[in-house]
Design a protein around this motif. Structure first.
Motif, PDB file in Angstrom:
ATOM      1  N   GLY A  95       0.793  -1.228   0.000  1.00  0.00           N
ATOM      2  CA  GLY A  95       0.000   0.000   0.000  1.00  0.00           C
ATOM      3  C   GLY A  95       0.820   1.270   0.000  1.00  0.00           C
ATOM      4  N   HIS A  96       2.132   1.161  -0.172  1.00  0.00           N
ATOM      5  CA  HIS A  96       3.006   2.331  -0.119  1.00  0.00           C
ATOM      6  C   HIS A  96       3.757   2.539  -1.427  1.00  0.00           C
ATOM      7  N   ARG A  97       4.264   3.742  -1.586  1.00  0.00           N
ATOM      8  CA  ARG A  97       5.096   4.110  -2.723  1.00  0.00           C
ATOM      9  C   ARG A  97       6.305   4.857  -2.194  1.00  0.00           C
ATOM     10  N   TRP A  98       7.247   5.164  -3.065  1.00  0.00           N
ATOM     11  CA  TRP A  98       8.478   5.830  -2.635  1.00  0.00           C
ATOM     12  C   TRP A  98       8.945   6.771  -3.738  1.00  0.00           C
ATOM     13  N   ILE A  99       9.763   7.708  -3.339  1.00  0.00           N
ATOM     14  CA  ILE A  99      10.423   8.590  -4.296  1.00  0.00           C
ATOM     15  C   ILE A  99      11.731   9.052  -3.662  1.00  0.00           C
ATOM     16  N   PRO A 100      12.813   9.142  -4.453  1.00  0.00           N
ATOM     17  CA  PRO A 100      14.072   9.636  -3.871  1.00  0.00           C
ATOM     18  C   PRO A 100      13.913  11.092  -3.451  1.00  0.00           C
ATOM     19  N   LYS A 101      14.482  11.415  -2.316  1.00  0.00           N
ATOM     20  CA  LYS A 101      14.389  12.772  -1.767  1.00  0.00           C
ATOM     21  C   LYS A 101      15.754  13.444  -1.706  1.00  0.00           C
ATOM     22  N   GLY A 102      16.795  12.659  -1.597  1.00  0.00           N
ATOM     23  CA  GLY A 102      18.135  13.225  -1.511  1.00  0.00           C
ATOM     24  C   GLY A 102      19.179  12.132  -1.506  1.00  0.00           C
ATOM     25  N   MET A 103      20.423  12.562  -1.746  1.00  0.00           N
ATOM     26  CA  MET A 103      21.524  11.605  -1.775  1.00  0.00           C
ATOM     27  C   MET A 103      22.764  12.281  -1.211  1.00  0.00           C
ATOM     28  N   THR A 104      23.395  11.608  -0.278  1.00  0.00           N
ATOM     29  CA  THR A 104      24.683  12.044   0.251  1.00  0.00           C
ATOM     30  C   THR A 104      25.707  11.021  -0.208  1.00  0.00           C
ATOM     31  N   VAL A 105      26.771  11.514  -0.847  1.00  0.00           N
ATOM     32  CA  VAL A 105      27.734  10.611  -1.461  1.00  0.00           C
ATOM     33  C   VAL A 105      29.132  10.907  -0.953  1.00  0.00           C
ATOM     34  N   ALA A 106      29.877   9.854  -0.680  1.00  0.00           N
ATOM     35  CA  ALA A 106      31.295   9.966  -0.340  1.00  0.00           C
ATOM     36  C   ALA A 106      32.083   9.191  -1.384  1.00  0.00           C
ATOM     37  N   TYR A 107      32.975   9.893  -2.069  1.00  0.00           N
ATOM     38  CA  TYR A 107      33.864   9.263  -3.038  1.00  0.00           C
ATOM     39  C   TYR A 107      35.127   8.871  -2.279  1.00  0.00           C
ATOM     40  N   LEU A 108      35.343   7.583  -2.128  1.00  0.00           N
ATOM     41  CA  LEU A 108      36.363   7.094  -1.215  1.00  0.00           C
ATOM     42  C   LEU A 108      37.655   6.656  -1.896  1.00  0.00           C
ATOM     43  N   ALA A 109      37.566   6.252  -3.161  1.00  0.00           N
ATOM     44  CA  ALA A 109      38.744   5.780  -3.892  1.00  0.00           C
ATOM     45  C   ALA A 109      38.442   5.834  -5.382  1.00  0.00           C
ATOM     46  N   LYS A 110      39.492   5.820  -6.196  1.00  0.00           N
ATOM     47  CA  LYS A 110      39.300   5.761  -7.642  1.00  0.00           C
ATOM     48  C   LYS A 110      38.603   4.454  -8.001  1.00  0.00           C
ATOM     49  N   ALA A 111      37.656   4.539  -8.908  1.00  0.00           N
ATOM     50  CA  ALA A 111      36.932   3.362  -9.372  1.00  0.00           C
ATOM     51  C   ALA A 111      37.546   2.936 -10.699  1.00  0.00           C
ATOM     52  N   GLU A 112      38.472   1.980 -10.626  1.00  0.00           N
ATOM     53  CA  GLU A 112      39.247   1.590 -11.804  1.00  0.00           C
ATOM     54  C   GLU A 112      38.877   0.218 -12.361  1.00  0.00           C
ATOM     55  N   THR A 113      37.883  -0.453 -11.773  1.00  0.00           N
ATOM     56  CA  THR A 113      37.506  -1.804 -12.206  1.00  0.00           C
ATOM     57  C   THR A 113      35.990  -1.852 -12.414  1.00  0.00           C
ATOM     58  N   ASP A 114      35.476  -3.026 -12.747  1.00  0.00           N
ATOM     59  CA  ASP A 114      34.033  -3.235 -12.735  1.00  0.00           C
ATOM     60  C   ASP A 114      33.542  -2.944 -11.316  1.00  0.00           C
ATOM     61  N   LEU A 115      32.270  -2.582 -11.188  1.00  0.00           N
ATOM     62  CA  LEU A 115      31.735  -2.204  -9.880  1.00  0.00           C
ATOM     63  C   LEU A 115      30.491  -3.006  -9.529  1.00  0.00           C
ATOM     64  N   ARG A 116      30.278  -3.106  -8.222  1.00  0.00           N
ATOM     65  CA  ARG A 116      29.110  -3.784  -7.665  1.00  0.00           C
ATOM     66  C   ARG A 116      28.508  -2.846  -6.632  1.00  0.00           C
ATOM     67  N   ALA A 117      27.209  -2.562  -6.767  1.00  0.00           N
ATOM     68  CA  ALA A 117      26.500  -1.731  -5.794  1.00  0.00           C
ATOM     69  C   ALA A 117      25.590  -2.620  -4.968  1.00  0.00           C
ATOM     70  N   VAL A 118      25.693  -2.483  -3.650  1.00  0.00           N
ATOM     71  CA  VAL A 118      24.874  -3.273  -2.738  1.00  0.00           C
ATOM     72  C   VAL A 118      24.051  -2.313  -1.886  1.00  0.00           C
ATOM     73  N   ALA A 119      22.730  -2.428  -2.005  1.00  0.00           N
ATOM     74  CA  ALA A 119      21.805  -1.584  -1.243  1.00  0.00           C
ATOM     75  C   ALA A 119      21.128  -2.434  -0.180  1.00  0.00           C
ATOM     76  N   VAL A 120      20.922  -1.828   0.985  1.00  0.00           N
ATOM     77  CA  VAL A 120      20.253  -2.510   2.088  1.00  0.00           C
ATOM     78  C   VAL A 120      19.109  -1.622   2.564  1.00  0.00           C
ATOM     79  N   VAL A 121      17.922  -2.217   2.663  1.00  0.00           N
ATOM     80  CA  VAL A 121      16.733  -1.494   3.124  1.00  0.00           C
ATOM     81  C   VAL A 121      16.264  -2.133   4.417  1.00  0.00           C
TER      82      VAL A 121
END
Length: 176
Positions: free
Chosen positions: A95-121
């Protein structure tokens, strides 16, 4: 179906059906990118999707590079948002919906390879039918060496779905 059992979200049903097939995860990923075309730019592929957790990979290729030949920071954000949005889609109560409201990002190292994003809710099964609130979805973007190159906290606004427009419309009557 009992009162405590909820129907599986359509996106999760589609993922689970396709994931069992050859090239199914790629087909699912293409379907998501068809619905939200900007995600096509990173050519991501879902590796895992379940309530509470989603994992998406993207190849390090010329089309996502910046001027120094590494994975562009905004492409990393795109990957993080894809993981977060799809994961919350399969995690919110029906019965619910969602919409992005904001994003805080920290760039921690150069991304020089393939990448994997893991999200946890967080577990949202206890969300009341009339409850609205912010949910922060943490996403780690990790390179093939296991280094977290980007961390994003994506704030989602979760709210009850609107009832049918007809139900919300004022009763028709004579106009003055």
């Amino acid at each position: 179906m009992s009162a405590t059992t909820q129907a599986q979200p359509p996106v999760l049903t589609l993922y689970r059906r396709l994931a069992r097939q050859p090239l199914g995860r790629r087909l699912f990923s293409m379907a998501v990118a068809w619905k939200a075309p900007y995600f096509r730019t990173i050519r991501a592929v879902f590796v895992d999707l379940a309530p509470g957790r989603g994992e998406v990979v993207a190849r390090n290729r010329w089309g996502v590079h910046n001027h120094i030949g590494t994975f562009h920071a905004i492409a990393c954000c795109n990957l993080a948002e894809l993981a977060a949005g799809t994961t919350i889609e399969v995690s919110v109560p029906a019965g619910h919906r969602w919409i992005p409201k904001g994003m805080t990002v920290a760039y921690l190292a150069k991304a020089e390879t393939d990448l994997r994003a893991v999200a946890v809710v967080e577990d949202l099964t206890g969300l009341a039918a009339d409850e609205s609130r912010e949910v922060v979805v943490p996403v780690d973007v990790i390179d093939t060496r296991g280094t977290t190159v980007v961390h994003a906290d994506i704030t989602m606004w979760v709210s009850p779905r609107r009832r049918e427009a007809v139900a919300d419309a004022p009763a028709a009557g004579p106009r003055a």
